[in-house]
Design a protein around this motif. Structure first.
Motif, PDB file in Angstrom:
ATOM      1  N   ARG A  94      -1.990  -8.444  10.104  1.00  0.00           N
ATOM      2  CA  ARG A  94      -2.833  -8.836   9.180  1.00  0.00           C
ATOM      3  C   ARG A  94      -4.059  -8.046   8.748  1.00  0.00           C
ATOM      4  O   ARG A  94      -4.605  -7.911   7.791  1.00  0.00           O
ATOM      5  CB  ARG A  94      -3.392 -10.116  10.044  1.00  0.00           C
ATOM      6  N   VAL A  95      -4.364  -7.174   9.815  1.00  0.00           N
ATOM      7  CA  VAL A  95      -5.364  -6.099   9.707  1.00  0.00           C
ATOM      8  C   VAL A  95      -5.114  -5.224   8.607  1.00  0.00           C
ATOM      9  O   VAL A  95      -6.065  -4.932   7.746  1.00  0.00           O
ATOM     10  CB  VAL A  95      -5.881  -5.320  10.961  1.00  0.00           C
ATOM     11  N   ILE A  96      -3.734  -4.689   8.551  1.00  0.00           N
ATOM     12  CA  ILE A  96      -3.722  -3.774   7.493  1.00  0.00           C
ATOM     13  C   ILE A  96      -3.283  -4.196   6.027  1.00  0.00           C
ATOM     14  O   ILE A  96      -3.132  -3.387   5.228  1.00  0.00           O
ATOM     15  CB  ILE A  96      -2.597  -2.728   7.981  1.00  0.00           C
ATOM     16  N   THR A  97      -3.043  -5.423   6.053  1.00  0.00           N
ATOM     17  CA  THR A  97      -2.703  -6.092   4.805  1.00  0.00           C
ATOM     18  C   THR A  97      -3.799  -7.221   4.318  1.00  0.00           C
ATOM     19  O   THR A  97      -3.511  -7.434   3.083  1.00  0.00           O
ATOM     20  CB  THR A  97      -1.472  -6.951   4.806  1.00  0.00           C
ATOM     21  N   GLU A  99       0.753  -1.128  -0.062  1.00  0.00           N
ATOM     22  CA  GLU A  99      -0.119  -0.016   0.054  1.00  0.00           C
ATOM     23  C   GLU A  99       0.816   1.331   0.013  1.00  0.00           C
ATOM     24  O   GLU A  99       1.192   1.791   1.034  1.00  0.00           O
ATOM     25  CB  GLU A  99      -1.011   0.006   1.292  1.00  0.00           C
ATOM     26  N   PRO A 100       1.182   1.793  -1.208  1.00  0.00           N
ATOM     27  CA  PRO A 100       2.187   2.721  -1.257  1.00  0.00           C
ATOM     28  C   PRO A 100       1.614   4.158  -0.527  1.00  0.00           C
ATOM     29  O   PRO A 100       2.652   4.720   0.110  1.00  0.00           O
ATOM     30  CB  PRO A 100       2.317   3.169  -2.904  1.00  0.00           C
ATOM     31  N   LYS A 101       0.385   4.419  -0.403  1.00  0.00           N
ATOM     32  CA  LYS A 101      -0.107   5.433   0.234  1.00  0.00           C
ATOM     33  C   LYS A 101       0.315   5.607   1.630  1.00  0.00           C
ATOM     34  O   LYS A 101       0.367   6.641   2.251  1.00  0.00           O
ATOM     35  CB  LYS A 101      -1.549   5.682   0.075  1.00  0.00           C
ATOM     36  N   CYS A 123       4.565  -9.159  20.001  1.00  0.00           N
ATOM     37  CA  CYS A 123       4.745  -9.584  18.775  1.00  0.00           C
ATOM     38  C   CYS A 123       3.531 -10.301  18.324  1.00  0.00           C
ATOM     39  O   CYS A 123       3.221  -9.991  16.918  1.00  0.00           O
ATOM     40  CB  CYS A 123       6.298 -10.716  18.516  1.00  0.00           C
ATOM     41  N   GLN A 124       2.898 -10.844  18.969  1.00  0.00           N
ATOM     42  CA  GLN A 124       1.533 -11.342  18.637  1.00  0.00           C
ATOM     43  C   GLN A 124       0.748 -10.176  18.096  1.00  0.00           C
ATOM     44  O   GLN A 124      -0.027 -10.187  17.230  1.00  0.00           O
ATOM     45  CB  GLN A 124       0.640 -12.314  19.837  1.00  0.00           C
ATOM     46  N   ALA A 125       0.708  -9.320  19.115  1.00  0.00           N
ATOM     47  CA  ALA A 125      -0.232  -7.974  18.497  1.00  0.00           C
ATOM     48  C   ALA A 125       0.433  -7.236  17.251  1.00  0.00           C
ATOM     49  O   ALA A 125      -0.577  -6.885  16.532  1.00  0.00           O
ATOM     50  CB  ALA A 125      -0.077  -6.891  19.745  1.00  0.00           C
ATOM     51  N   MET A 126       1.674  -7.417  17.157  1.00  0.00           N
ATOM     52  CA  MET A 126       2.428  -6.939  15.875  1.00  0.00           C
ATOM     53  C   MET A 126       1.783  -7.736  14.522  1.00  0.00           C
ATOM     54  O   MET A 126       1.554  -7.290  13.353  1.00  0.00           O
ATOM     55  CB  MET A 126       3.755  -6.767  15.933  1.00  0.00           C
TER      56      MET A 126
END
Length: 185
Positions: free
Chosen positions: A181-184, A138-140, A173-176
């Motif tokens: 996953r959410v943003i991708t 997501e370049p933006k 790290c689990q949260a990361m």
């Protein structure tokens, strides 16, 4: 002992001690003792403690470049970013004990009159690598996501070290991973 071997032993000793104790709390004698060389031998390879710091930062940067280049084996940017988070988790014991080797050194040197470009190069490289991976997704939002992930990793290292808590690293790290996953998706 060969010249290259002596230099590498000194560099390894300095890298370990700067990480574990800090740059200012580590003496030339400490480094010589850990490396198993005479104190005077350090001057043959490194003109000053500052030049040794530069060599340590350059060595850490080469190690980081090699590690991140190895992530090219993963097929997608998301998998490579996940591997980055995995790298943080894999170092949880050291993070809890000593903090982030890049962030700690960068912070310590940032409070002095020593040149900051060598220690800053570590975080710059990491940030640019993350930006490049997020840019493929997501370049933006790539710059913002890269800064966020690096801040999460650095914050995790700081908290883990402050509380001497490896489990904190695992949880963060689990949260990361969940955030990634959410943003991708």
């Amino acid at each position: 002992m060969s010249t290259d071997n002596s230099r590498n032993q000194i560099l390894d000793a300095a890298q370990t001690l700067f990480y574990q104790r800090g740059f200012h709390a580590t003496s030339i004698s400490d480094i010589a003792n850990k490396a198993g060389v005479f104190k005077g031998n350090l001057a043959y390879y490194f003109k000053s403690k500052q030049s040794l710091l530069q060599a340590v930062a350059d060595n850490r940067l080469a190690q980081l470049e090699e590690t991140l280049a190895g992530f090219a084996n993963f097929a997608t940017p998301r998998e490579r970013l996940s591997a980055f988070i995995g790298m943080v988790e894999d170092t949880r014991k050291n993070l809890a004990r000593h903090g982030c080797p890049m962030g700690s050194l960068s912070t310590e040197i940032g409070k002095t009159s020593l040149p900051k470009e060598h220690t800053r190069a570590l975080l710059d490289y990491c940030l640019n690598w993350l930006h490049g991976e997020f840019n493929k997704i997501e370049p933006k939002s790539a710059k913002q996501h890269a800064e966020t992930l690096l801040a999460m990793a650095q914050g995790t290292a700081l908290l883990a070290h402050n509380f001497n808590n490896e489990e904190l690293v695992r949880r963060q790290c689990q949260a990361m991973h969940q955030w990634l996953r959410v943003i991708t998706d």
